[in-house]
Scaffold this motif. Sequence first.
Motif, PDB file in Angstrom:
ATOM      1  N   ASP A 339     -36.364  24.825  60.290  1.00  0.00           N
ATOM      2  CA  ASP A 339     -35.500  24.549  59.408  1.00  0.00           C
ATOM      3  C   ASP A 339     -34.640  23.194  59.078  1.00  0.00           C
ATOM      4  N   PRO A 340     -35.534  22.166  58.476  1.00  0.00           N
ATOM      5  CA  PRO A 340     -34.749  20.844  58.484  1.00  0.00           C
ATOM      6  C   PRO A 340     -33.196  20.831  58.051  1.00  0.00           C
ATOM      7  N   ALA A 341     -33.031  21.662  57.049  1.00  0.00           N
ATOM      8  CA  ALA A 341     -31.643  21.717  56.374  1.00  0.00           C
ATOM      9  C   ALA A 341     -30.654  22.383  57.493  1.00  0.00           C
ATOM     10  N   ALA A 342     -31.097  23.462  58.233  1.00  0.00           N
ATOM     11  CA  ALA A 342     -30.102  24.000  59.075  1.00  0.00           C
ATOM     12  C   ALA A 342     -29.782  22.918  60.277  1.00  0.00           C
ATOM     13  N   LEU A 343     -31.030  22.172  60.640  1.00  0.00           N
ATOM     14  CA  LEU A 343     -30.776  21.189  61.638  1.00  0.00           C
ATOM     15  C   LEU A 343     -29.941  19.927  61.118  1.00  0.00           C
ATOM     16  N   ALA A 344     -30.064  19.673  59.940  1.00  0.00           N
ATOM     17  CA  ALA A 344     -29.051  18.567  59.672  1.00  0.00           C
ATOM     18  C   ALA A 344     -27.701  18.662  59.360  1.00  0.00           C
ATOM     19  N   ARG A 345     -27.432  19.892  58.964  1.00  0.00           N
ATOM     20  CA  ARG A 345     -26.120  20.662  58.939  1.00  0.00           C
ATOM     21  C   ARG A 345     -25.322  20.620  60.226  1.00  0.00           C
ATOM     22  N   ALA A 346     -26.327  21.044  61.184  1.00  0.00           N
ATOM     23  CA  ALA A 346     -25.584  21.212  62.645  1.00  0.00           C
ATOM     24  C   ALA A 346     -25.339  19.762  63.146  1.00  0.00           C
ATOM     25  N   ILE A 347     -26.367  18.919  62.989  1.00  0.00           N
ATOM     26  CA  ILE A 347     -26.026  17.514  63.516  1.00  0.00           C
ATOM     27  C   ILE A 347     -24.958  16.682  62.775  1.00  0.00           C
ATOM     28  N   ALA A 348     -24.741  17.065  61.606  1.00  0.00           N
ATOM     29  CA  ALA A 348     -23.771  16.486  60.742  1.00  0.00           C
ATOM     30  C   ALA A 348     -22.423  16.953  61.197  1.00  0.00           C
ATOM     31  N   ALA A 349     -22.236  18.330  61.250  1.00  0.00           N
ATOM     32  CA  ALA A 349     -21.045  18.762  61.736  1.00  0.00           C
ATOM     33  C   ALA A 349     -20.452  18.269  63.063  1.00  0.00           C
ATOM     34  N   LEU A 350     -21.481  18.145  63.956  1.00  0.00           N
ATOM     35  CA  LEU A 350     -21.171  17.792  65.315  1.00  0.00           C
ATOM     36  C   LEU A 350     -20.711  16.394  65.341  1.00  0.00           C
ATOM     37  N   ALA A 351     -21.428  15.698  64.496  1.00  0.00           N
ATOM     38  CA  ALA A 351     -21.052  13.997  64.536  1.00  0.00           C
ATOM     39  C   ALA A 351     -19.653  13.808  63.891  1.00  0.00           C
ATOM     40  N   ALA A 352     -19.197  14.768  62.769  1.00  0.00           N
ATOM     41  CA  ALA A 352     -18.100  14.869  62.209  1.00  0.00           C
ATOM     42  C   ALA A 352     -16.831  14.929  62.914  1.00  0.00           C
ATOM     43  N   ASP A 353     -16.959  15.566  64.058  1.00  0.00           N
ATOM     44  CA  ASP A 353     -15.869  15.978  64.844  1.00  0.00           C
ATOM     45  C   ASP A 353     -15.888  15.270  66.204  1.00  0.00           C
ATOM     46  N   PRO A 354     -15.233  14.284  66.554  1.00  0.00           N
ATOM     47  CA  PRO A 354     -15.295  13.585  67.697  1.00  0.00           C
ATOM     48  C   PRO A 354     -14.910  14.523  68.852  1.00  0.00           C
ATOM     49  N   ALA A 355     -13.929  15.400  68.668  1.00  0.00           N
ATOM     50  CA  ALA A 355     -13.427  16.243  69.777  1.00  0.00           C
ATOM     51  C   ALA A 355     -14.553  17.208  70.091  1.00  0.00           C
ATOM     52  N   ALA A 356     -15.165  17.660  69.216  1.00  0.00           N
ATOM     53  CA  ALA A 356     -16.291  18.438  69.688  1.00  0.00           C
ATOM     54  C   ALA A 356     -17.551  17.776  70.434  1.00  0.00           C
TER      55      ALA A 356
END
Length: 404
Positions: A339-356
């Motif tokens: 699922d490329p879309a789900a993979l992209a969303r998870a990567i983008a969400a993590l990259a957007a949150d320095p604390a995470a």
Amino acid sequence: MRIVVSSEQRYLRTPDGRVWSTTDAGNDFWQRYRAVFGEVRVVARVEDRPGRPGDARRVDGDSVEVYALPHYVGPWQYLRRLPRLRARLRAAAEPGDAVLLRVPSAIGTLLWRAIRRRRRTFGLEVVGDPYDVFAPGAIRHPLRPLLRRWFTRRLRAQCRSATAVAYVTERALQARYPAAPGAVTAAYSSIELAEAAFAEHPRRAAGAARIALRLVSVGSLEQPYKGVDVLIEALPALVRAGLEASLVHVGDGRCRPGLERLVRDRRLGGRVSFAGAVPPGAAVRLFLDDADLFVLPSRTEGLPRALIEAMARGLPAVATGVGGVPELLAGAHLVPPGDPAALARAIAALAADPAAMAAASARNLARARNYAAETLARRRADFYRALRVLTAPDRVEEVVSGAD
């Protein structure tokens, strides 16, 4: 006392009788069994060669013997050599030997049948899952559904018939392939990390969300199950989300030309590079340390060494929730396979949150500590002692005292 261990490794033998490996499972790997057993007999395919390859490592020696089986590659050669394999395997385990089968394995299955006919005690090390190996998209074969049912059923039967079963996962394989009631069970990985594999401390939180994002993936490209194509398909979505994402893949194999075509088709030539085959250890760690995020997009896995090694470097990671991966990562960092879309969303969400990102780094480093060599050595030795007692209960005192 000697332990006989089946292996799917393919070894080379030079005219002087020495046995060599050009991949994994050299002599240092088999020494782990000598924590409890005085001698180790490795049952594996051996091909005669006129000379030693330059990158080969010695397998036999120091109380490790290789019991050579006829060499074959692929199912057709296996079928042609099957009578010789069966004949040779009948003498692989002698009276008084402990027997341990590393499964799933064609050689392990042949030896399993031979020792069951003699009603011998034996143990298993379950190091993979045929249900995932033959999952849709993992391999391309017209008989894939039939093979999936066949090999899964066979591994379940092997686990039910063993007196001791060790799994490389903590829960996943145990649920799918339960041992018989009363059997000795254990959980330990074949993966073990030396102290040099661990980062000194987790990564710190960045001051702002990452725009430039360096991704790294590691794995063989011999089969499509590593899912690198899915990761490549996810990159355009990351770019559309405003990330300057780039990817380095470490590993090589016959699928690489097709992946390179996919990169060209998606016009990602400046964003994706293939490092090719890299020696394990320090050389791979250089790529991990240079990345911001590790990605494991596999369609199937057992317990992935590459992910554990990345976690040991304090690297945040996103992976597919297959095999034993959910035992390693938090749920927010898991996505469905293919699922490329789900993979992209998870990567983008993590990259957007320095604390995470920082929290994932600390958690991953701590979790990887469970695979430190010293920790795993204790678990394995306890299991091997139990197998030794089950094999020769009249010699329990030797196990306690450490005699060979």
